[in-house]
Design an enzyme around this catalytic site. Structure first.
Site, short mmCIF file in Angstrom:
data_model
loop_
_atom_site.label_atom_id
_atom_site.label_comp_id
_atom_site.label_asym_id
_atom_site.label_seq_id
_atom_site.Cartn_x
_atom_site.Cartn_y
_atom_site.Cartn_z
N ASN A 181 0.81 -1.22 0.00
CA ASN A 181 0.00 0.00 0.00
C ASN A 181 0.84 1.27 0.00
OD1 ASN A 181 0.98 -0.08 2.60
ND2 ASN A 181 -1.02 -0.06 3.60
N ARG B 146 3.35 7.47 11.89
CA ARG B 146 2.81 7.06 13.18
C ARG B 146 2.61 8.30 14.03
NH1 ARG B 146 1.76 3.23 10.74
NH2 ARG B 146 2.17 1.01 11.20
N HIS C 284 -7.73 6.46 10.03
CA HIS C 284 -6.57 5.71 9.55
C HIS C 284 -6.95 4.85 8.34
CE1 HIS C 284 -2.71 3.38 10.91
NE2 HIS C 284 -2.71 3.66 9.61
N GLN D 279 -5.64 4.52 18.91
CA GLN D 279 -6.60 4.34 17.83
C GLN D 279 -7.63 3.29 18.25
OE1 GLN D 279 -4.10 5.53 13.81
NE2 GLN D 279 -4.58 3.40 14.15
#
Length: 245
Positions: free
Chosen positions: A44, A182, A230, A211
């Site tokens: 990705n 991050r 995210h 998260q």
């Protein structure tokens, strides 16, 4: 993958993370138990790079307030353009020029910006010449020289809270930060303070800590933010690339 969970899996030999980044795995524990940890390299990377470029442009062009004005029925053009700039001619510096960082540099080059980077491993002379890159020995040197900072470093002890009050205060006043790496590479409250004081003009990204973030997480409501959930590495294209796993 905590140390406790790993200790309860004596037969475990391989841990595969579908994406980029292994900070959610206790690597010390996997080493001591002889477990191999692998990532789906490149699965990705382009999705992340495109998301970062999109957020850079959204911040610099002040896109989000302009769109919000349409949704809410307003037509005060001055409110939209008072913080909008062309990115052409700006200095953009990437923190870490690995797969994603290099992809961001290549996609920004056609905008006629001045490109900078810092990385523990220097890029080849051919790439540096091709993209007219300025290399910096560390983040402290880079942030003083640029207007926009996309962050693409992994999270480890050396990058944890790298962007604290001290580093952010050394940046050009009115700079932008885009963090698709991050969240804990930045100090949460230092980012809020920098936006409130206008030391930075905008902050965007889609990584949070923790998260999912709490409803009262300050990044949800801080001024001039372009935060998303995210999702940067989860486009349908990226999911298709991971599907063979």
């Amino acid at each position: 993958m905590t140390a406790e969970r790993i200790a309860k899996a004596p037969k475990l030999k391989l841990a595969i993370t579908t994406g980029i980044g292994s900070d959610h795995v206790d690597l010390d524990a996997t080493i001591s138990h002889g477990i191999t940890v692998v990532e789906e390299t490149y699965s990705n990377s382009i999705s992340v790079a495109e998301h970062a470029v999109m957020q850079v442009l959204a911040l610099v062009r002040n896109y989000l307030p302009s769109h919000e004005g349409v949704v809410t029925g307003g037509w005060n053009i001055a409110d939209s353009v008072e913080r909008a700039y062309d990115i052409e001619g700006m200095n953009v510096g990437v923190i870490a020029a690995g797969r994603i960082g290099r992809a961001v540099l290549r996609r920004l080059a056609p905008f006629d910006v001045h490109l900078h980077y810092t990385d523990k491993n220097r890029l080849s002379p051919e790439i540096e010449r091709e993209l007219a890159l300025t290399v910096h020995p560390d983040a402290a040197s880079l942030v003083r020289a640029v207007d926009v900072v996309p962050i693409h470093a992994p999270l480890h002890p050396q990058t944890h809270h790298l962007f604290d009050d001290a580093l952010i205060s050394s940046m050009k006043r009115g700079s932008y930060i885009v963090n698709t790496a991050r969240a804990e590479i930045t100090d949460r409250d230092a980012i809020v303070r920098a936006l409130e004081s206008a030391q930075i003009a905008g902050y965007a990204g889609d990584v949070w800590y923790p998260q999912p973030p709490a409803a009262d997480h300050p990044w949800r409501t801080m001024s001039h933010n372009g935060m998303t959930r995210h999702v940067f590495g989860s486009t349908l294209s990226a999911q298709t690339a991971r599907a063979p796993m």
